[in-house]
Scaffold this motif. Structure first.
Motif, PDB file in Angstrom:
ATOM      1  N   HIS A 191       0.835  -1.204   0.000  1.00  0.00           N
ATOM      2  CA  HIS A 191       0.000   0.000   0.000  1.00  0.00           C
ATOM      3  C   HIS A 191       0.873   1.258   0.000  1.00  0.00           C
ATOM      4  N   ALA A 192       1.964   1.233   0.749  1.00  0.00           N
ATOM      5  CA  ALA A 192       2.886   2.365   0.713  1.00  0.00           C
ATOM      6  C   ALA A 192       3.490   2.531  -0.677  1.00  0.00           C
ATOM      7  N   MET A 193       3.815   1.413  -1.305  1.00  0.00           N
ATOM      8  CA  MET A 193       4.345   1.435  -2.668  1.00  0.00           C
ATOM      9  C   MET A 193       3.317   2.035  -3.627  1.00  0.00           C
ATOM     10  N   ALA A 194       2.056   1.667  -3.479  1.00  0.00           N
ATOM     11  CA  ALA A 194       1.002   2.220  -4.331  1.00  0.00           C
ATOM     12  C   ALA A 194       0.921   3.733  -4.173  1.00  0.00           C
ATOM     13  N   GLY A 195       1.049   4.211  -2.922  1.00  0.00           N
ATOM     14  CA  GLY A 195       1.004   5.648  -2.687  1.00  0.00           C
ATOM     15  C   GLY A 195       2.191   6.377  -3.279  1.00  0.00           C
ATOM     16  N   ALA A 196       3.392   5.783  -3.161  1.00  0.00           N
ATOM     17  CA  ALA A 196       4.602   6.424  -3.685  1.00  0.00           C
ATOM     18  C   ALA A 196       4.590   6.482  -5.208  1.00  0.00           C
ATOM     19  N   VAL A 197       4.241   5.360  -5.850  1.00  0.00           N
ATOM     20  CA  VAL A 197       4.180   5.332  -7.315  1.00  0.00           C
ATOM     21  C   VAL A 197       3.063   6.249  -7.810  1.00  0.00           C
ATOM     22  N   GLY A 198       1.928   6.240  -7.107  1.00  0.00           N
ATOM     23  CA  GLY A 198       0.817   7.108  -7.480  1.00  0.00           C
ATOM     24  C   GLY A 198       1.175   8.582  -7.368  1.00  0.00           C
ATOM     25  N   LEU A 199       1.939   8.943  -6.347  1.00  0.00           N
ATOM     26  CA  LEU A 199       2.348  10.334  -6.173  1.00  0.00           C
ATOM     27  C   LEU A 199       3.234  10.785  -7.329  1.00  0.00           C
ATOM     28  N   LEU A 200       4.134   9.922  -7.772  1.00  0.00           N
ATOM     29  CA  LEU A 200       4.985  10.258  -8.909  1.00  0.00           C
ATOM     30  C   LEU A 200       4.180  10.325 -10.203  1.00  0.00           C
ATOM     31  N   ARG A 201       3.291   9.365 -10.383  1.00  0.00           N
ATOM     32  CA  ARG A 201       2.503   9.308 -11.616  1.00  0.00           C
ATOM     33  C   ARG A 201       1.527  10.484 -11.714  1.00  0.00           C
ATOM     34  N   GLU A 202       0.863  10.818 -10.613  1.00  0.00           N
ATOM     35  CA  GLU A 202      -0.186  11.832 -10.652  1.00  0.00           C
ATOM     36  C   GLU A 202       0.350  13.259 -10.507  1.00  0.00           C
ATOM     37  N   HIS A 203       1.441  13.416  -9.730  1.00  0.00           N
ATOM     38  CA  HIS A 203       1.897  14.765  -9.400  1.00  0.00           C
ATOM     39  C   HIS A 203       3.367  15.015  -9.726  1.00  0.00           C
ATOM     40  N   ALA A 204       4.054  14.037 -10.314  1.00  0.00           N
ATOM     41  CA  ALA A 204       5.462  14.165 -10.697  1.00  0.00           C
ATOM     42  C   ALA A 204       6.371  14.403  -9.492  1.00  0.00           C
ATOM     43  N   VAL A 205       5.969  13.905  -8.320  1.00  0.00           N
ATOM     44  CA  VAL A 205       6.756  14.051  -7.096  1.00  0.00           C
ATOM     45  C   VAL A 205       7.432  12.724  -6.781  1.00  0.00           C
ATOM     46  N   PHE A 206       8.758  12.746  -6.750  1.00  0.00           N
ATOM     47  CA  PHE A 206       9.561  11.553  -6.474  1.00  0.00           C
ATOM     48  C   PHE A 206       9.914  11.564  -4.988  1.00  0.00           C
ATOM     49  N   ALA A 207       9.259  10.721  -4.217  1.00  0.00           N
ATOM     50  CA  ALA A 207       9.441  10.740  -2.769  1.00  0.00           C
ATOM     51  C   ALA A 207       9.468   9.316  -2.231  1.00  0.00           C
ATOM     52  N   GLY A 208       9.857   9.182  -0.955  1.00  0.00           N
ATOM     53  CA  GLY A 208      10.069   7.877  -0.358  1.00  0.00           C
ATOM     54  C   GLY A 208       8.798   7.150   0.040  1.00  0.00           C
ATOM     55  N   LEU A 237      -8.150  21.404   5.430  1.00  0.00           N
ATOM     56  CA  LEU A 237      -6.826  21.304   4.844  1.00  0.00           C
ATOM     57  C   LEU A 237      -6.049  20.160   5.482  1.00  0.00           C
ATOM     58  N   HIS A 238      -5.405  19.331   4.645  1.00  0.00           N
ATOM     59  CA  HIS A 238      -4.585  18.212   5.095  1.00  0.00           C
ATOM     60  C   HIS A 238      -3.143  18.445   4.640  1.00  0.00           C
ATOM     61  N   LEU A 239      -2.204  18.316   5.575  1.00  0.00           N
ATOM     62  CA  LEU A 239      -0.783  18.494   5.282  1.00  0.00           C
ATOM     63  C   LEU A 239      -0.097  17.133   5.323  1.00  0.00           C
ATOM     64  N   VAL A 240       0.511  16.736   4.204  1.00  0.00           N
ATOM     65  CA  VAL A 240       1.245  15.473   4.105  1.00  0.00           C
ATOM     66  C   VAL A 240       2.725  15.748   4.353  1.00  0.00           C
ATOM     67  N   LEU A 241       3.324  15.012   5.287  1.00  0.00           N
ATOM     68  CA  LEU A 241       4.754  15.153   5.553  1.00  0.00           C
ATOM     69  C   LEU A 241       5.534  14.191   4.665  1.00  0.00           C
ATOM     70  N   GLY A 242       6.316  14.750   3.750  1.00  0.00           N
ATOM     71  CA  GLY A 242       7.140  13.955   2.838  1.00  0.00           C
ATOM     72  C   GLY A 242       8.580  13.981   3.315  1.00  0.00           C
ATOM     73  N   ALA A 243       8.976  12.966   4.073  1.00  0.00           N
ATOM     74  CA  ALA A 243      10.218  13.026   4.843  1.00  0.00           C
ATOM     75  C   ALA A 243      11.491  13.015   4.014  1.00  0.00           C
ATOM     76  N   ASP A 244      11.476  12.346   2.841  1.00  0.00           N
ATOM     77  CA  ASP A 244      12.702  12.276   2.046  1.00  0.00           C
ATOM     78  C   ASP A 244      12.352  11.987   0.590  1.00  0.00           C
ATOM     79  N   THR A 245      13.380  11.985  -0.243  1.00  0.00           N
ATOM     80  CA  THR A 245      13.182  11.723  -1.668  1.00  0.00           C
ATOM     81  C   THR A 245      13.089  10.217  -1.915  1.00  0.00           C
ATOM     82  N   GLY A 246      12.849   9.851  -3.164  1.00  0.00           N
ATOM     83  CA  GLY A 246      12.683   8.436  -3.487  1.00  0.00           C
ATOM     84  C   GLY A 246      13.944   7.700  -3.876  1.00  0.00           C
TER      85      GLY A 246
END
Length: 384
Positions: free
Chosen positions: A256-273, A294-303
């Protein structure tokens, strides 16, 4: 139009560029990216610079360490680099007892920054690796009592740097209720940020993310076939996790974490961990249940650490749109692959309690004279 893009035009102003005095100032400042009307991502190169830099400054200010002194800690890499940069800035020496997960690139950076790196030999398990590293730290302290053990997992001084992040958010985000969504990990980032925002008067709901197999919020009876997600959980108690700060807890497996990370890159061009991917998936579900907040997502590091283990396998990723958590009322009902519970400020589960010392009402760190018990040693960031 990309997913989450606004249909209406926006008027943008270009802020003045800032010339920083040290790389830590640049690295600690996140990119704030609007994913949807209700979700903003704070994407860091490494969020732990806030923890390390804030801790070092506080220790110097209080006289607990002095310039030229050696700071030592055990790490699997990300905190080690943040601590080495903070020491570089403030004229301190750095000694890292490195996990077997520290790669050659990371070690080279640490050594060039002036850190002494003691690499532990390969071990049969990450838990054994952590035990070897902590034993080594104890030997160093016995030989060099002038060393200061940072204890990033237990010393509450690591919460303090996130007050600066809270001030940054106050100037960047509109007033009003806010939901902060992030990996629990050591407890410093989510806990420190939520405390600072609440003390400023903002209404903040804190949503923490855990893997299956972590003791922190009671999922230790499960095993994730692809292991605990880096930076989210631990096999032993962490003194810096203040359970009463959390309103909601989500438990997600690796896929599920993998789905979120790949989805974030695919949908928003954000490469994160992976922890960012888990937070993105969680925040999407939370925002759909509470539109307008408003929801704030903490993106701790890059991918970059996950290029082979996650992103090279993108064809295997689940479709985030079809994923939903199991809503539970008690940790007894916890089930993989994704569960959510209203934690509602409960105390720590029995297995997650430590003897690391108590926080004061002002949130000061436990007394520096408090020594970790053998059963409450720092954990590694477990890699998938």
């Amino acid at each position: 139009m990309r997913a989450g893009a606004d249909a209406r035009p926006r008027t943008a102003t270009t802020p003045a560029a800032t010339v920083h005095d040290h790389i830590t100032d640049a690295v600690k400042t996140p990119d704030l990216i609007r994913l949807t009307d209700d979700v903003v991502l704070a994407r860091f190169e490494t969020m732990k610079v806030y923890a390390a830099l804030g801790a070092v400054r506080s220790l110097l200010r209080r006289g607990r360490v002095v310039p030229g002194q050696t700071l030592v800690d055990s790490s699997s890499g990300i905190y080690a680099l943040a601590l080495a940069m903070a020491c570089h800035r403030h004229g301190l020496r750095c000694h890292i007892v490195a996990s077997t997960t520290v790669d050659a690139t990371m070690r080279a950076q640490l050594e060039i920054l002036g850190a002494t790196v003691d690499a532990m030999p390969p071990s049969q398990s990450l838990r054994l690796d952590q035990e070897l590293r902590v034993s080594h730290v104890r030997r160093l302290l016995a030989e060099r009592p002038d060393f200061h053990w940072m204890r990033q997992y237990h010393d509450g001084v690591h919460h303090e740097g996130y007050r600066e992040f809270a001030e940054l958010l106050a100037g960047a985000l509109p007033d009003g209720p806010l939901t902060v969504v992030g990996a629990v990990g050591t407890g410093a980032s989510t806990g420190g940020l939520a405390r600072a925002l609440r003390e400023s008067g903002r209404s903040v709901r804190l949503v923490g993310i855990q893997p299956f197999g972590s003791v922190t919020f009671g999922s230790e009876r499960f095993e994730d076939p692809e292991a605990i997600i880096a930076g989210i959980g631990s096999s032993i108690p962490f003194g810096n996790v203040r359970h009463e700060l959390y309103d909601t807890v989500h438990w997600l497996d690796f896929r599920h974490a993998m789905a979120g990370a790949v989805g974030l890159l695919r949908e928003h061009a954000v490469f994160a961990g992976l922890s960012t991917g888990a937070a993105h998936l969680t925040a999407s579900w939370e925002a759909a249940r509470d539109p307008g907040r408003l929801h704030l997502v903490l993106g701790a590091d890059t991918g970059h650490r996950y290029a082979e283990r996650v992103f090279a396998r993108h064809a295997e990723a689940l479709d985030p749109a079809g994923l939903r958590p199991r809503i539970i009322a008690s940790p007894d009902d916890l089930r993989p692959p994704w569960s959510v519970m209203e934690w509602a400020g409960r105390n720590a589960p029995e297995a997650a309690r430590t003897t690391e010392g108590a926080w004061t009402s002002e949130g000061d760190a436990p007394s520096p004279s408090t020594s970790p018990s053998p059963s409450s040693v720092p954990s590694v960031e477990l890699l998938p």
